[in-house]
Every structure is written in structure tokens, then in C-alpha cells.
Design an enzyme around this catalytic site. Structure first.
Site, PDB file in Angstrom:
ATOM      1  N   ARG A 103       0.816  -1.239   0.000  1.00 18.25           N
ATOM      2  CA  ARG A 103       0.000   0.000   0.000  1.00 18.25           C
ATOM      3  C   ARG A 103       0.842   1.279   0.000  1.00 18.25           C
ATOM      4  O   ARG A 103       0.470   2.291   0.592  1.00 18.25           O
ATOM      5  CB  ARG A 103      -0.976   0.019   1.186  1.00 18.25           C
ATOM      6  CG  ARG A 103      -1.928  -1.153   1.191  1.00 18.25           C
ATOM      7  CD  ARG A 103      -2.877  -1.153  -0.003  1.00 18.25           C
ATOM      8  NE  ARG A 103      -3.652  -2.375  -0.007  1.00 18.25           N
ATOM      9  CZ  ARG A 103      -3.326  -3.456  -0.739  1.00 18.25           C
ATOM     10  NH1 ARG A 103      -2.303  -3.448  -1.567  1.00 18.25           N
ATOM     11  NH2 ARG A 103      -4.068  -4.544  -0.683  1.00 18.25           N
ATOM     12  N   SER A 123     -11.285  -1.922   2.598  1.00 13.73           N
ATOM     13  CA  SER A 123     -10.665  -2.302   3.880  1.00 13.73           C
ATOM     14  C   SER A 123     -10.297  -1.036   4.633  1.00 13.73           C
ATOM     15  O   SER A 123      -9.576  -0.192   4.110  1.00 13.73           O
ATOM     16  CB  SER A 123      -9.390  -3.114   3.635  1.00 13.73           C
ATOM     17  OG  SER A 123      -9.711  -4.278   2.942  1.00 13.73           O
ATOM     18  N   GLU A 140      -6.007   2.229   6.617  1.00 15.86           N
ATOM     19  CA  GLU A 140      -5.627   2.159   5.202  1.00 15.86           C
ATOM     20  C   GLU A 140      -6.295   3.319   4.448  1.00 15.86           C
ATOM     21  O   GLU A 140      -5.753   3.887   3.513  1.00 15.86           O
ATOM     22  CB  GLU A 140      -6.087   0.826   4.591  1.00 15.86           C
ATOM     23  CG  GLU A 140      -5.839   0.785   3.079  1.00 15.86           C
ATOM     24  CD  GLU A 140      -5.901  -0.605   2.483  1.00 15.86           C
ATOM     25  OE1 GLU A 140      -5.499  -1.568   3.164  1.00 15.86           O
ATOM     26  OE2 GLU A 140      -6.347  -0.727   1.342  1.00 15.86           O
TER      27      GLU A 140
HETATM   28  P1  FAD Z   1      -8.826   7.784  -4.291  1.00 13.76           P
HETATM   29  O1  FAD Z   1      -9.607   7.167  -3.213  1.00 13.76           O
HETATM   30  O2  FAD Z   1      -9.447   8.880  -5.058  1.00 13.76           O
HETATM   31  O3  FAD Z   1      -7.445   8.281  -3.691  1.00 13.76           O
HETATM   32  C1  FAD Z   1      -6.673   7.407  -2.883  1.00 13.76           C
HETATM   33  C2  FAD Z   1      -5.255   7.975  -2.785  1.00 13.76           C
HETATM   34  O4  FAD Z   1      -4.655   7.946  -4.082  1.00 13.76           O
HETATM   35  C3  FAD Z   1      -5.251   9.435  -2.344  1.00 13.76           C
HETATM   36  O5  FAD Z   1      -4.127   9.644  -1.516  1.00 13.76           O
HETATM   37  C4  FAD Z   1      -5.112  10.211  -3.647  1.00 13.76           C
HETATM   38  O6  FAD Z   1      -4.467  11.459  -3.478  1.00 13.76           O
HETATM   39  C5  FAD Z   1      -4.240   9.255  -4.462  1.00 13.76           C
HETATM   40  N1  FAD Z   1      -4.448   9.401  -5.907  1.00 13.76           N
HETATM   41  C6  FAD Z   1      -5.575   9.180  -6.624  1.00 13.76           C
HETATM   42  N2  FAD Z   1      -5.348   9.412  -7.936  1.00 13.76           N
HETATM   43  C7  FAD Z   1      -4.041   9.789  -8.039  1.00 13.76           C
HETATM   44  C8  FAD Z   1      -3.194  10.184  -9.112  1.00 13.76           C
HETATM   45  N3  FAD Z   1      -3.616  10.251 -10.386  1.00 13.76           N
HETATM   46  N4  FAD Z   1      -1.910  10.525  -8.835  1.00 13.76           N
HETATM   47  C9  FAD Z   1      -1.453  10.492  -7.565  1.00 13.76           C
HETATM   48  N5  FAD Z   1      -2.187  10.128  -6.500  1.00 13.76           N
HETATM   49  C10 FAD Z   1      -3.475   9.782  -6.741  1.00 13.76           C
HETATM   50  N6  FAD Z   1      -8.004  -1.628  -2.598  1.00 13.76           N
HETATM   51  C11 FAD Z   1      -7.148  -2.648  -2.832  1.00 13.76           C
HETATM   52  O7  FAD Z   1      -5.923  -2.411  -2.903  1.00 13.76           O
HETATM   53  N7  FAD Z   1      -7.592  -3.926  -2.997  1.00 13.76           N
HETATM   54  C12 FAD Z   1      -8.912  -4.242  -2.960  1.00 13.76           C
HETATM   55  O8  FAD Z   1      -9.264  -5.398  -3.122  1.00 13.76           O
HETATM   56  C13 FAD Z   1      -9.841  -3.188  -2.710  1.00 13.76           C
HETATM   57  N8  FAD Z   1     -11.161  -3.453  -2.642  1.00 13.76           N
HETATM   58  C14 FAD Z   1     -12.043  -2.430  -2.434  1.00 13.76           C
HETATM   59  C15 FAD Z   1     -13.409  -2.711  -2.366  1.00 13.76           C
HETATM   60  C16 FAD Z   1     -14.325  -1.699  -2.139  1.00 13.76           C
HETATM   61  C17 FAD Z   1     -15.789  -2.015  -2.077  1.00 13.76           C
HETATM   62  C18 FAD Z   1     -13.874  -0.352  -2.002  1.00 13.76           C
HETATM   63  C19 FAD Z   1     -14.848   0.763  -1.796  1.00 13.76           C
HETATM   64  C20 FAD Z   1     -12.514  -0.070  -2.055  1.00 13.76           C
HETATM   65  C21 FAD Z   1     -11.590  -1.097  -2.264  1.00 13.76           C
HETATM   66  N9  FAD Z   1     -10.204  -0.840  -2.313  1.00 13.76           N
HETATM   67  C22 FAD Z   1      -9.331  -1.864  -2.543  1.00 13.76           C
HETATM   68  C23 FAD Z   1      -9.691   0.513  -2.067  1.00 13.76           C
HETATM   69  C24 FAD Z   1      -9.536   1.393  -3.325  1.00 13.76           C
HETATM   70  O9  FAD Z   1     -10.454   1.017  -4.334  1.00 13.76           O
HETATM   71  C25 FAD Z   1      -8.126   1.356  -3.892  1.00 13.76           C
HETATM   72  O10 FAD Z   1      -7.181   1.800  -2.916  1.00 13.76           O
HETATM   73  C26 FAD Z   1      -7.979   2.219  -5.141  1.00 13.76           C
HETATM   74  O11 FAD Z   1      -6.696   2.005  -5.672  1.00 13.76           O
HETATM   75  C27 FAD Z   1      -8.160   3.709  -4.866  1.00 13.76           C
HETATM   76  O12 FAD Z   1      -8.270   4.371  -6.123  1.00 13.76           O
HETATM   77  P2  FAD Z   1      -9.096   5.733  -6.267  1.00 13.76           P
HETATM   78  O13 FAD Z   1      -8.960   6.199  -7.666  1.00 13.76           O
HETATM   79  O14 FAD Z   1     -10.481   5.553  -5.782  1.00 13.76           O
HETATM   80  O15 FAD Z   1      -8.269   6.671  -5.295  1.00 13.76           O
END
Ligand code: FAD
Length: 301
Positions: A174, A224, A294
Site C-alpha cells: 500500500r 478495507s 488504510e
Molecule cells: P482515491 O480514493 O481517489 O485516492 C486514494 C489515494 O490515491 C489518495 O491519496 C489520492 O491522493 C491518491 N491518488 C488518486 N489518484 C491519483 C493520481 N492520479 N496521482 C497520484 N495520487 C493519486 N483496494 C485494494 O488495494 N484492494 C482491494 O481489493 C480493494 N477493494 C475495495 C473494495 C471496495 C468495495 C472499495 C470501496 C474499495 C476497495 N479498495 C481496494 C480501495 C480502493 O479502491 C483502492 O485503494 C484504489 O486504488 C483507490 O483508487 P481511487 O482512484 O479511488 O483513489
């Protein structure tokens, strides 16, 4: 000129919003207003907006799909820069997929399937963008971004654009160099292997069934809530501490999967934080293990 007008000057009025409720942009469906919400559609736009924020000494925050984010009830004082649908191009060439940071992992997985490329199935059910996934080194079911990334184009906080190879990304559990240095992910090259479309599809379906049966997808959440402590599972520790279904206001430890905090409807960020703190304290008391969040937090609570 006001900051709003300057942002409109750079991106156009349709791509700038004032007092935008962040509950609309997070999968938790929680969060007060961001002072400004900017949606660039290219690298130049991102660069100009972060340049302006620096000049005006206003904080900014990069948002993808908001699926790993808790925004405070009082919102965010600064500019939220969303890299999502406006920067979400994807195309495949040979064994590689070229995608912009705003592309959803599920769409990249579909592109991989349609070109019979295997190796990305693990990410098909993670509801985030490529940018968020690179930043977090997102992973599931034995796969992680580290295994499939060939290179990533980032922007530094100074506005310099550079390409980093996988071995320069410092991808760990992570975490990544993107997180450590506040880089912005712009695009990435994903390297996969030729496979059989039928096998790829059935593996994706198998993983989807696992998610649907084990995770509380019927409620808003941010996935998570806590990181996996070395040698343990957060969900199991929470369950063993007797906290299944534990509730603060409308925030609840999921009955279905104790690793998830869910919004039962109208939960506030303050309720989620209070619940997370009480869970971490109780788990530490019972097991001696301190859970670390997380989910990222921003804004005023
Ligand atoms: P955001 O939530 O918008 O941002 C998260 C972080 O990433 C922030 O710090 C943001 O500043 C940064 N960020 C976003 N875009 C960029 C960019 N372009 N450049 C730099 N930084 C950036 N995660 C897992 O790892 N495994 C799983 O199995 C998993 N299952 C999930 C299931 C559910 C139902 C949910 C709701 C979430 C789950 N997640 C899981 C968490 C999440 O989906 C991941 O961490 C995902 O990678 C976050 O992406 P996001 O675009 O939504 O980021």
C-alpha cells in the site's frame, strides 16, 4: 481575479466547481464541501492548476474515484483536483495496455480481456482509478500493481513530467514513491501476457463472486478500513475483539466482513473516525496489535 475565476481561466467554467460536496465523489458517500473542485482534461491543465495553487499558497489534493478516502464533515479548504473520467483513455498494443491515470481498473481489465491478455484479473473488482491504484500499489487475491506495471508517467510537485520504470516506483504494501514524494500519476504502461479469453473471463467472474459473497458491496464504504498488520488479518482481529456489527451513529463494522466500515445511511466522518479509534483501541487491548488506517483522510472533521 478570484481563485475561482483563475481556475475557470485555465480549465473552463464547466470544469471548475465551488463548494462541491465531497460526498458526491467518495464511495463512502461522506464528506463536506471542497472550496474548489477542478477537473482537468490533460497534463497541461494539471500543471497549470498545481502551479496556480502554489502561487496562491492554497493546498491541493489529487482525487481519483474516491474509493479509499474519508473527507471530513466540514470539507476541504483548498482545491481538489479530480483525475478521473476526463483523463481516462485506454488502448492496447501487443501485450501492453497504455492507460491514463483516470481510467478505472475495471475498464482496464475489460480491455485486457478483449485483447486476450492475462494478469490483470486481480484488479477487475477494485473500484479505483489507475492513478489511485499506482499510488497505493493496490492489490487483491495474490495480485498487485507491482506485478503488472512496466512504467508510469508522473508529475512532480514542481510540475516536471517524468517516466519512472517499475523498479524506480518503490512499490511496497500500500505504498509507492508516488505517495512518498507527492507525485501525480498521469499515465502508465501495463505489461500483461497472452492468455485465453475464456479462462480470463471465468477467473474474473470467480473473483467477482468472491467479492459479492464476502464484501458488503450493498453499502457505501471505502473498502478495507485498516491495513493488514504483518502476520494477521485486520478483519479477524476485529471479529475476535467482539466488534462485529459495532456501531457509532450510522457508521458500522460490517456484519458481513469485519474489515469494512460501512455507511448505513447518513453516517458522518466524525462517526467513522470515532468508530475507527474505538476499534483500534479495543483490538489493541485484546490482541496487542495496533491497527493502522488504510483509508486516507483529508479535510476538516
Ligand atoms: P482515491 O480514493 O481517489 O485516492 C486514494 C489515494 O490515491 C489518495 O491519496 C489520492 O491522493 C491518491 N491518488 C488518486 N489518484 C491519483 C493520481 N492520479 N496521482 C497520484 N495520487 C493519486 N483496494 C485494494 O488495494 N484492494 C482491494 O481489493 C480493494 N477493494 C475495495 C473494495 C471496495 C468495495 C472499495 C470501496 C474499495 C476497495 N479498495 C481496494 C480501495 C480502493 O479502491 C483502492 O485503494 C484504489 O486504488 C483507490 O483508487 P481511487 O482512484 O479511488 O483513489
Amino acid at each position: 481575479m478570484s481563485l475561482y475565476e483563475k481556475l475557470c481561466d485555465i480549465l473552463g467554467e464547466k470544469c471548475v466547481f465551488a463548494d462541491e460536496p465531497m460526498s458526491r465523489h467518495t464511495t463512502f458517500r461522506i464528506g463536506g464541501p471542497a472550496d474548489y473542485f477542478a477537473v482537468p482534461c490533460d497534463t497541461e491543465g494539471v500543471k497549470k492548476v498545481i502551479g496556480l495553487c502554489k502561487e496562491e499558497e492554497v493546498p491541493y489534493y489529487i482525487l481519483g474515484n474516491g474509493s479509499n478516502l474519508l473527507v471530513g464533515d466540514k470539507g476541504y479548504r483548498g482545491v481538489v483536483i479530480q483525475i478521473y473520467k476526463n483523463m481516462s483513455g485506454i488502448h492496447a498494443e501487443g501485450n501492453r495496455i497504455y492507460a491514463q491515470a483516470g481510467a478505472l481498473l475495471s475498464r482496464i481489465a475489460s480491455e485486457a480481456l478483449s485483447h486476450s491478455l492475462k494478469g490483470f484479473e486481480f484488479a477487475s473488482g477494485i473500484p479505483g482509478t489507475l492513478g489511485g491504484a499506482v499510488m497505493m500499489n493496490a492489490g487483491a487475491y495474490g495480485g498487485e500493481m507491482k506485478q503488472v506495471l512496466e512504467s508510469v508517467v508522473v508529475m512532480t510537485p514542481e510540475g516536471e513530467v517524468k517516466t519512472l520504470r517499475e523498479d524506480e516506483l518503490e512499490l511496497g504494501y500500500r505504498t509507492s514513491i508516488v505517495a512518498k514524494k507527492n507525485y501525480i500519476v498521469l499515465e502508465a504502461v501495463i505489461r500483461l501476457e497472452p492468455g485465453d479469453a475464456g479462462d480470463i473471463r471465468s477467473y474474473m467472474e470467480e473473483l467477482k463472486e468472491k467479492r459479492v459473497s464476502k464484501q458488503p458491496l450493498e453499502y457505501p464504504s471505502a473498502g478495507s478500513t485498516f491495513k493488514r498488520p504483518e502476520g494477521y488479518f485486520a478483519g479477524r482481529l476485529i471479529e475476535d475483539a467482539g466488534l462485529r456489527g459495532f456501531q457509532v451513529g450510522n457508521a458500522q463494522v460490517s456484519q458481513k466482513h469485519c474489515g469494512f466500515v460501512i455507511n448505513r445511511g447518513g453516517a458522518t466522518a466524525a462517526e467513522v473516525i470515532s468508530l475507527m479509534e474505538q476499534v483500534a483501541d479495543k483490538v489493541e487491548e485484546v490482541s496487542g496489535v495496533r491497527l493502522e488506517p488504510e483509508v486516507k483522510r483529508i479535510g476538516e472533521f
